[in-house]
Design a protein around this motif. Structure first.
Motif, PDB file in Angstrom:
ATOM      1  N   GLY A   4       0.805  -1.213   0.000  1.00 26.61           N
ATOM      2  CA  GLY A   4       0.000   0.000   0.000  1.00 26.61           C
ATOM      3  C   GLY A   4       0.839   1.264   0.000  1.00 26.61           C
ATOM      4  N   LEU A   5       2.034   1.202   0.584  1.00 23.02           N
ATOM      5  CA  LEU A   5       2.914   2.373   0.602  1.00 23.02           C
ATOM      6  C   LEU A   5       3.404   2.696  -0.806  1.00 23.02           C
ATOM      7  CD1 LEU A   5       5.028   1.450   3.769  1.00 23.02           C
ATOM      8  CD2 LEU A   5       2.919   2.812   3.655  1.00 23.02           C
ATOM      9  N   VAL A   6       3.559   1.675  -1.636  1.00 21.29           N
ATOM     10  CA  VAL A   6       3.963   1.873  -3.026  1.00 21.29           C
ATOM     11  C   VAL A   6       2.771   2.298  -3.873  1.00 21.29           C
ATOM     12  CG1 VAL A   6       5.007   0.792  -5.051  1.00 21.29           C
ATOM     13  CG2 VAL A   6       5.823   0.200  -2.752  1.00 21.29           C
ATOM     14  N   PRO A   9      -6.673  -9.585   2.588  1.00 19.39           N
ATOM     15  CA  PRO A   9      -5.804  -8.526   2.064  1.00 19.39           C
ATOM     16  C   PRO A   9      -5.994  -7.212   2.823  1.00 19.39           C
ATOM     17  CG  PRO A   9      -6.925  -9.678   0.287  1.00 19.39           C
ATOM     18  CD  PRO A   9      -7.570 -10.131   1.560  1.00 19.39           C
ATOM     19  N   ASP A  10      -4.882  -6.488   2.993  1.00 20.58           N
ATOM     20  CA  ASP A  10      -4.935  -5.164   3.611  1.00 20.58           C
ATOM     21  C   ASP A  10      -4.002  -4.243   2.847  1.00 20.58           C
ATOM     22  OD1 ASP A  10      -2.517  -6.278   4.470  1.00 20.58           O
ATOM     23  OD2 ASP A  10      -2.578  -5.303   6.427  1.00 20.58           O
ATOM     24  N   GLY A  11      -3.923  -2.996   3.281  1.00 24.14           N
ATOM     25  CA  GLY A  11      -2.984  -2.058   2.679  1.00 24.14           C
ATOM     26  C   GLY A  11      -3.352  -1.557   1.295  1.00 24.14           C
ATOM     27  N   GLY A  12      -4.492  -2.001   0.755  1.00 22.50           N
ATOM     28  CA  GLY A  12      -4.910  -1.513  -0.551  1.00 22.50           C
ATOM     29  C   GLY A  12      -4.894  -2.550  -1.654  1.00 22.50           C
ATOM     30  N   TRP A  13      -4.589  -3.806  -1.331  1.00 27.34           N
ATOM     31  CA  TRP A  13      -4.571  -4.844  -2.361  1.00 27.34           C
ATOM     32  C   TRP A  13      -5.926  -4.979  -3.046  1.00 27.34           C
ATOM     33  CZ3 TRP A  13      -0.839  -7.753  -4.671  1.00 27.34           C
ATOM     34  CH2 TRP A  13       0.437  -7.733  -4.115  1.00 27.34           C
ATOM     35  N   PRO A  39      -6.974  -2.947  -7.886  1.00 26.51           N
ATOM     36  CA  PRO A  39      -7.821  -3.193  -9.069  1.00 26.51           C
ATOM     37  C   PRO A  39      -7.973  -1.972  -9.965  1.00 26.51           C
ATOM     38  CG  PRO A  39      -8.801  -4.190  -7.133  1.00 26.51           C
ATOM     39  CD  PRO A  39      -7.661  -3.347  -6.646  1.00 26.51           C
ATOM     40  N   GLU A  40      -8.037  -0.788  -9.358  1.00 28.83           N
ATOM     41  CA  GLU A  40      -8.159   0.433 -10.157  1.00 28.83           C
ATOM     42  C   GLU A  40      -6.895   0.689 -10.972  1.00 28.83           C
ATOM     43  OE1 GLU A  40      -9.745   4.976  -9.424  1.00 28.83           O
ATOM     44  OE2 GLU A  40      -8.437   4.084  -7.921  1.00 28.83           O
ATOM     45  N   ARG A  41      -5.766   0.236 -10.464  1.00 26.62           N
ATOM     46  CA  ARG A  41      -4.491   0.479 -11.138  1.00 26.62           C
ATOM     47  C   ARG A  41      -4.258  -0.489 -12.291  1.00 26.62           C
ATOM     48  NH1 ARG A  41      -0.549   3.032  -7.989  1.00 26.62           N
ATOM     49  NH2 ARG A  41       0.746   2.823  -9.869  1.00 26.62           N
ATOM     50  N   ILE A  42      -4.597  -1.778 -12.104  1.00 27.32           N
ATOM     51  CA  ILE A  42      -4.201  -2.783 -13.097  1.00 27.32           C
ATOM     52  C   ILE A  42      -5.372  -3.582 -13.650  1.00 27.32           C
ATOM     53  CG2 ILE A  42      -1.942  -2.993 -12.003  1.00 27.32           C
ATOM     54  CD1 ILE A  42      -2.836  -5.719 -10.923  1.00 27.32           C
ATOM     55  N   GLY A  43      -6.589  -3.313 -13.175  1.00 29.20           N
ATOM     56  CA  GLY A  43      -7.755  -4.061 -13.635  1.00 29.20           C
ATOM     57  C   GLY A  43      -8.153  -5.133 -12.638  1.00 29.20           C
ATOM     58  N   THR A  44      -9.439  -5.372 -12.550  1.00 26.47           N
ATOM     59  CA  THR A  44      -9.973  -6.306 -11.553  1.00 26.47           C
ATOM     60  C   THR A  44      -9.473  -7.725 -11.768  1.00 26.47           C
ATOM     61  OG1 THR A  44     -11.967  -4.961 -11.303  1.00 26.47           O
ATOM     62  CG2 THR A  44     -12.089  -7.247 -10.561  1.00 26.47           C
ATOM     63  N   ALA A  97       6.000  -4.985 -12.952  1.00 24.20           N
ATOM     64  CA  ALA A  97       5.393  -3.829 -12.296  1.00 24.20           C
ATOM     65  C   ALA A  97       5.429  -2.617 -13.204  1.00 24.20           C
ATOM     66  CB  ALA A  97       6.114  -3.533 -10.975  1.00 24.20           C
ATOM     67  N   GLN A  98       6.524  -2.448 -13.925  1.00 23.81           N
ATOM     68  CA  GLN A  98       6.609  -1.331 -14.862  1.00 23.81           C
ATOM     69  C   GLN A  98       5.617  -1.519 -16.001  1.00 23.81           C
ATOM     70  OE1 GLN A  98      10.430  -0.763 -16.811  1.00 23.81           O
ATOM     71  NE2 GLN A  98      10.063   1.438 -17.001  1.00 23.81           N
ATOM     72  N   ALA A  99       5.509  -2.743 -16.515  1.00 25.22           N
ATOM     73  CA  ALA A  99       4.570  -3.012 -17.605  1.00 25.22           C
ATOM     74  C   ALA A  99       3.122  -2.783 -17.176  1.00 25.22           C
ATOM     75  CB  ALA A  99       4.755  -4.439 -18.109  1.00 25.22           C
ATOM     76  N   LEU A 100       2.831  -3.052 -15.908  1.00 24.83           N
ATOM     77  CA  LEU A 100       1.475  -2.868 -15.383  1.00 24.83           C
ATOM     78  C   LEU A 100       1.188  -1.420 -14.991  1.00 24.83           C
ATOM     79  CD1 LEU A 100       1.191  -6.041 -13.110  1.00 24.83           C
ATOM     80  CD2 LEU A 100      -0.107  -5.601 -15.215  1.00 24.83           C
TER      81      LEU A 100
END
Length: 261
Positions: free
Chosen positions: A120-122, A147-151, A156-161, A179-182
């Motif tokens: 989540g910090l990242v 899951p915690d921390g934003g997983w 999902p908003e960043r890389i798709g559900t 991670a860069q590709a995503l």
């Protein structure tokens, strides 16, 4: 100027504030004391009106998430374990929200592995530079945590559900290149070059309007969006607390530590 001799260190230079997780012998694993110090450090950093905030970890890892030994050391009773988990996960989520609402650009220098809730910090950073040795991995299903921390609140908003579910169901490791590709990392480099990448970003930020950067960030992380994230993080915490006291989860934590040993 460097301050803090505990589990978080603050360094100020060239108009930016650098906050380092400082529990290297435990791979910066999260415990309530570290999270509380990090929360205080973010308040101090915001008060210094920086060009940007840089978040990193000292030692071999960025952070391996919640310290499982810490959970087990507070498993003497259901109430004690719930109180410890509430402090840790609730505190982490407040830190994530403070990062999202920070009044300046937030950069993550991901020096090594990131697992569990520390991800989540990242996710809360605007731009992340990852060393070639770094990776992200959930590990929740191998232990029995929720899951915690934003997983589930941010990823999902960043890389798709579908991709977010796949990674968590299969406990997939996200390499720095993936991670860069995503879109989770802006740059991948040798660990020795990480500070140089961050320094370059800071110089570029200095050439732009600080007021524009802050207005842009505030427009994106407005009150409505932040409240949605808070609701999702609260849901994560509630389900984390539901599972942390289950016998299967306690057994999973013990098995995980035995395997690591």
């Amino acid at each position: 100027m460097t301050t803090g001799a505990g589990q978080v260190v603050i360094d100020e230079a060239d108009g930016a504030v650098r906050v380092g997780l400082n529990r290297p012998t435990r791979h910066n694993a999260l415990v309530p004391e570290l999270v509380n110090e990090l929360d205080d450090a973010l308040d101090q950093a915001a008060g210094r009106d920086p060009t940007a905030l840089v978040l990193t970890g000292n030692g071999a890892s960025f952070s391996t998430g919640g310290d499982i030994s810490g959970f087990l050391s507070h498993a003497g009773s259901r109430e004690e374990l719930l109180g410890y988990a509430e402090d840790l996960v609730g505190g982490l989520h407040e830190v994530v929200l403070k990062l999202l609402s920070f009044p300046a650009p937030v950069l993550a220098a991901v020096n090594g592995p990131v697992t569990g809730g520390a991800t989540g910090l990242v996710l809360a950073a605007d731009m992340a530079a990852m060393s070639e040795q770094a990776f992200l991995q959930p590990y929740y299903c191998t232990v029995g945590f929720a899951p915690d921390g934003g997983w589930t609140a941010l990823l999902p908003e960043r890389i798709g559900t579908a991709k977010a579910l796949q990674i968590q169901y299969l406990n997939e490791r996200i390499s720095a290149d993936e991670a860069q590709a995503l879109g989770l990392a802006a740059c991948v480099c040798a660990r020795s070059e990480l500070d140089g990448v961050i320094a370059q970003w800071l110089r570029m930020l200095e050439t732009g309007s600080r007021a524009t950067h802050r207005a842009t960030r505030k427009n994106i992380w407005d009150d409505v969006r932040l409240e949605q994230v808070r609701m999702r993080l609260d849901r994560e915490k509630s389900r984390f607390l539901d599972l942390i006291v289950q016998p299967d989860t306690l057994a999973g934590m013990k098995a995980f530590l035995q395997k690591r040993a």
